[in-house]
Design an enzyme around this catalytic site. Structure first.
Site, mmCIF file in Angstrom:
data_model
loop_
_atom_site.group_PDB
_atom_site.id
_atom_site.type_symbol
_atom_site.label_atom_id
_atom_site.label_comp_id
_atom_site.label_asym_id
_atom_site.label_seq_id
_atom_site.Cartn_x
_atom_site.Cartn_y
_atom_site.Cartn_z
ATOM 1 N N LYS A 178 45.822 37.319 26.499
ATOM 2 C CA LYS A 178 44.955 36.142 26.413
ATOM 3 C C LYS A 178 45.495 35.094 25.446
ATOM 4 O O LYS A 178 45.311 33.903 25.660
ATOM 5 C CB LYS A 178 43.533 36.552 26.009
ATOM 6 C CG LYS A 178 42.792 37.259 27.133
ATOM 7 C CD LYS A 178 41.292 37.179 26.981
ATOM 8 C CE LYS A 178 40.632 37.681 28.255
ATOM 9 N NZ LYS A 178 39.187 37.712 28.201
ATOM 10 N N LYS B 165 45.412 41.281 37.473
ATOM 11 C CA LYS B 165 44.039 41.661 37.801
ATOM 12 C C LYS B 165 43.233 40.445 38.249
ATOM 13 O O LYS B 165 43.506 39.315 37.835
ATOM 14 C CB LYS B 165 43.374 42.379 36.623
ATOM 15 C CG LYS B 165 42.857 41.522 35.523
ATOM 16 C CD LYS B 165 41.878 42.314 34.628
ATOM 17 C CE LYS B 165 41.230 41.362 33.643
ATOM 18 N NZ LYS B 165 40.047 41.845 33.004
ATOM 19 N N LYS C 148 38.114 36.057 36.096
ATOM 20 C CA LYS C 148 37.322 34.819 36.120
ATOM 21 C C LYS C 148 38.151 33.632 35.655
ATOM 22 O O LYS C 148 37.925 32.505 36.060
ATOM 23 C CB LYS C 148 36.157 34.915 35.142
ATOM 24 C CG LYS C 148 35.167 35.987 35.405
ATOM 25 C CD LYS C 148 33.983 35.773 34.458
ATOM 26 C CE LYS C 148 33.144 36.999 34.320
ATOM 27 N NZ LYS C 148 33.436 37.745 33.093
HETATM 28 N N1 AQP Z 1 39.784 42.931 38.132
HETATM 29 C C1 AQP Z 1 38.936 43.856 37.693
HETATM 30 N N2 AQP Z 1 38.898 45.080 38.279
HETATM 31 C C2 AQP Z 1 38.020 46.027 37.854
HETATM 32 N N3 AQP Z 1 37.141 45.821 36.851
HETATM 33 C C3 AQP Z 1 37.142 44.620 36.255
HETATM 34 N N4 AQP Z 1 36.406 44.094 35.261
HETATM 35 C C4 AQP Z 1 36.791 42.821 35.031
HETATM 36 N N5 AQP Z 1 37.790 42.484 35.861
HETATM 37 C C5 AQP Z 1 38.035 43.580 36.640
HETATM 38 C C6 AQP Z 1 35.346 44.825 34.562
HETATM 39 O O1 AQP Z 1 34.192 43.996 34.525
HETATM 40 C C7 AQP Z 1 33.492 44.241 33.312
HETATM 41 C C8 AQP Z 1 33.141 42.951 32.656
HETATM 42 O O2 AQP Z 1 34.297 42.222 32.379
HETATM 43 P P1 AQP Z 1 34.208 40.855 31.562
HETATM 44 O O3 AQP Z 1 33.808 39.749 32.428
HETATM 45 O O4 AQP Z 1 33.375 41.045 30.386
HETATM 46 O O5 AQP Z 1 35.610 40.601 30.993
HETATM 47 P P2 AQP Z 1 36.997 40.684 31.590
HETATM 48 O O6 AQP Z 1 37.396 42.107 31.796
HETATM 49 O O7 AQP Z 1 37.823 39.935 30.650
HETATM 50 O O8 AQP Z 1 36.827 39.978 33.000
HETATM 51 P P3 AQP Z 1 37.693 38.808 33.530
HETATM 52 O O9 AQP Z 1 37.256 38.389 34.856
HETATM 53 O O10 AQP Z 1 39.130 39.152 33.400
HETATM 54 O O11 AQP Z 1 37.285 37.653 32.549
HETATM 55 P P4 AQP Z 1 38.233 36.647 31.847
HETATM 56 O O12 AQP Z 1 39.034 36.023 32.917
HETATM 57 O O13 AQP Z 1 37.276 35.719 31.172
HETATM 58 O O14 AQP Z 1 39.050 37.460 30.897
HETATM 59 C C9 AQP Z 1 34.357 45.140 32.443
HETATM 60 O O15 AQP Z 1 33.857 46.476 32.548
HETATM 61 C C10 AQP Z 1 35.703 45.066 33.103
HETATM 62 O O16 AQP Z 1 36.419 46.278 32.966
#
Ligand code: AQP
Length: 340
Positions: A115, A198, A201
């Site tokens: 990040k 992965k 968002k």
């Molecule tokens: N691609 C993924 N596959 C499986 N699980 C996922 N999670 C997130 N992306 C995937 C799971 O969703 C939960 C909440 O995640 P989050 O939104 O709090 O944060 P994150 O993991 O950082 O999700 P993003 O989409 O990748 O957000 P950004 O882009 O803002 O960093 C967690 O249980 C995570 O494992």
């Protein structure tokens, strides 16, 4: 010391649209666990400001996430569904953990490296200590299990290290060592355009992810245009190795259909993506569009969502405040003035 043996804590950030990775990697599993565990589900707005978001949108994004969770099947009467900043003990315990976790531990966290990117010097200090706050989120409830996607595994290991060091340093068994629950084919949903990244968002291209609010046409279009390879599908799951995009689409199908990867591979063996993708699109539309409709209904009544979230925060505060007091006591702080 006895700890709760079936208490779950898991969280999700109110940053941007919920997507299929959040649903399959987290929310779908949370729903399935509600009957067997005492569940606390948290919308982690304090985590969301580690990468400074559009400030005017956090409250509404939090409501959207709450609506997405309820629409996916989280029952706010049965489980505690709440906003992290409504339970001050998370931030208070996180400060303690800032003083427990070693910088060397945080330096090894791959999510910080991903990040912060090349601009490490400009990243917020909050982004660096994010895993300490996550440890506090979990340990302030003495949670026994944390269901999550594969991406959070390293942070969970750090939460266990923090719990152990706190207990050893204070000589008091205040915290349990929480267990990760990372299971099923949806634990790592990848980008539709790059099977090595992965689904996220924060990806700048909306074509990389399926949002829970996408229409049937948008879902079908994104799957149709998803990157694949020219080979037909293999007859065994092992044949998907070295084929990240094919593997991702098969995993998504299996997770959406509640079937094993082997089973799905056996059904589509020898077929090309021209035949597979429409089936995947139909399945995704049938699972996701009812969730989107229910989200729209729930968001039409923001006062009711706020009421449900406030009730969830009451339940969470009732568990968290005594644990914080116990941690303060173990450190040796004066706790006479603390509300429990
Ligand atoms: N691609 C993924 N596959 C499986 N699980 C996922 N999670 C997130 N992306 C995937 C799971 O969703 C939960 C909440 O995640 P989050 O939104 O709090 O944060 P994150 O993991 O950082 O999700 P993003 O989409 O990748 O957000 P950004 O882009 O803002 O960093 C967690 O249980 C995570 O494992």
């Amino acid at each position: 010391m006895s700890f709760p043996s079936n208490r779950i804590l898991s969280g999700i950030q109110p940053t941007g649209n919920l997507h299929l990775g959040n649903y399959l990697g987290a929310m779908k599993n949370w729903v399935a666990m509600q009957n067997d565990y005492e569940c606390l589900f948290c919308i982690v707005d304090l985590h969301a400001i580690t990468v400074w978001p559009d400030l005017g949108e956090i409250a509404q994004s939090s409501r959207e996430v709450a609506a997405g969770m309820i629409a996916s099947g989280i029952d706010p009467e049965q489980s505690a569904l709440f906003i992290q900043s409504h339970v001050p003990a998370h931030a208070q315990l996180a400060w303690v953990f800032n003083c427990v976790a070693r910088l060397g531990w945080l330096n090894r966290m791959t999510q910080f490296k991903d990040k912060a990117g090349k601009n490490k010097e400009k990243a917020s200090s909050g982004l660096m200590v994010y895993p300490n706050l996550m440890a506090a989120d979990i340990l302030v409830y003495k949670a026994s299990h944390v269901p999550t996607g594969e991406d959070q595994k390293q942070h969970l290991e750090l939460a266990r290290d923090i719990a152990q060091k706190f207990n050893v340093d204070t000589g008091k068994e205040v915290f349990p060592l929480p267990n990760p629950v990372i299971q099923g084919p949806g634990t790592r949903v990848m980008s539709l355009r790059d099977g090595q990244r992965k689904m996220s968002k924060s990806d700048t291209s909306d074509m990389t992810r399926i949002n829970l609010t996408d229409t049937a046409d948008e879902i079908a279009d994104k799957i149709k245009r998803a990157k694949t390879d020219p080979e037909v599908l293999p007859d065994k799951a092992t044949g998907l190795a070295e084929r990240p995009e094919a593997s991702n689409l098969i995993n998504i199908y299996a997770a959406l259909a509640d079937r094993s990867v082997d089973d799905v591979v056996a059904e589509f063996a020898g077929q090309g993506f021209g035949a597979f993708k429409p089936k995947l699109a139909a399945l995704a539309v049938s699972v996701l569009t009812p969730i989107a409709s229910r989200m729209t209904e729930l968001l039409a009544d923001p006062a009711e969502l706020d009421r449900l979230l406030a009730r969830g925060a009451d339940k969470a505060n009732d568990i968290a405040n005594p644990v914080l007091a116990e941690a303060y006591e173990a450190i040796g702080f004066s706790t006479t003035g603390i509300k429990r």
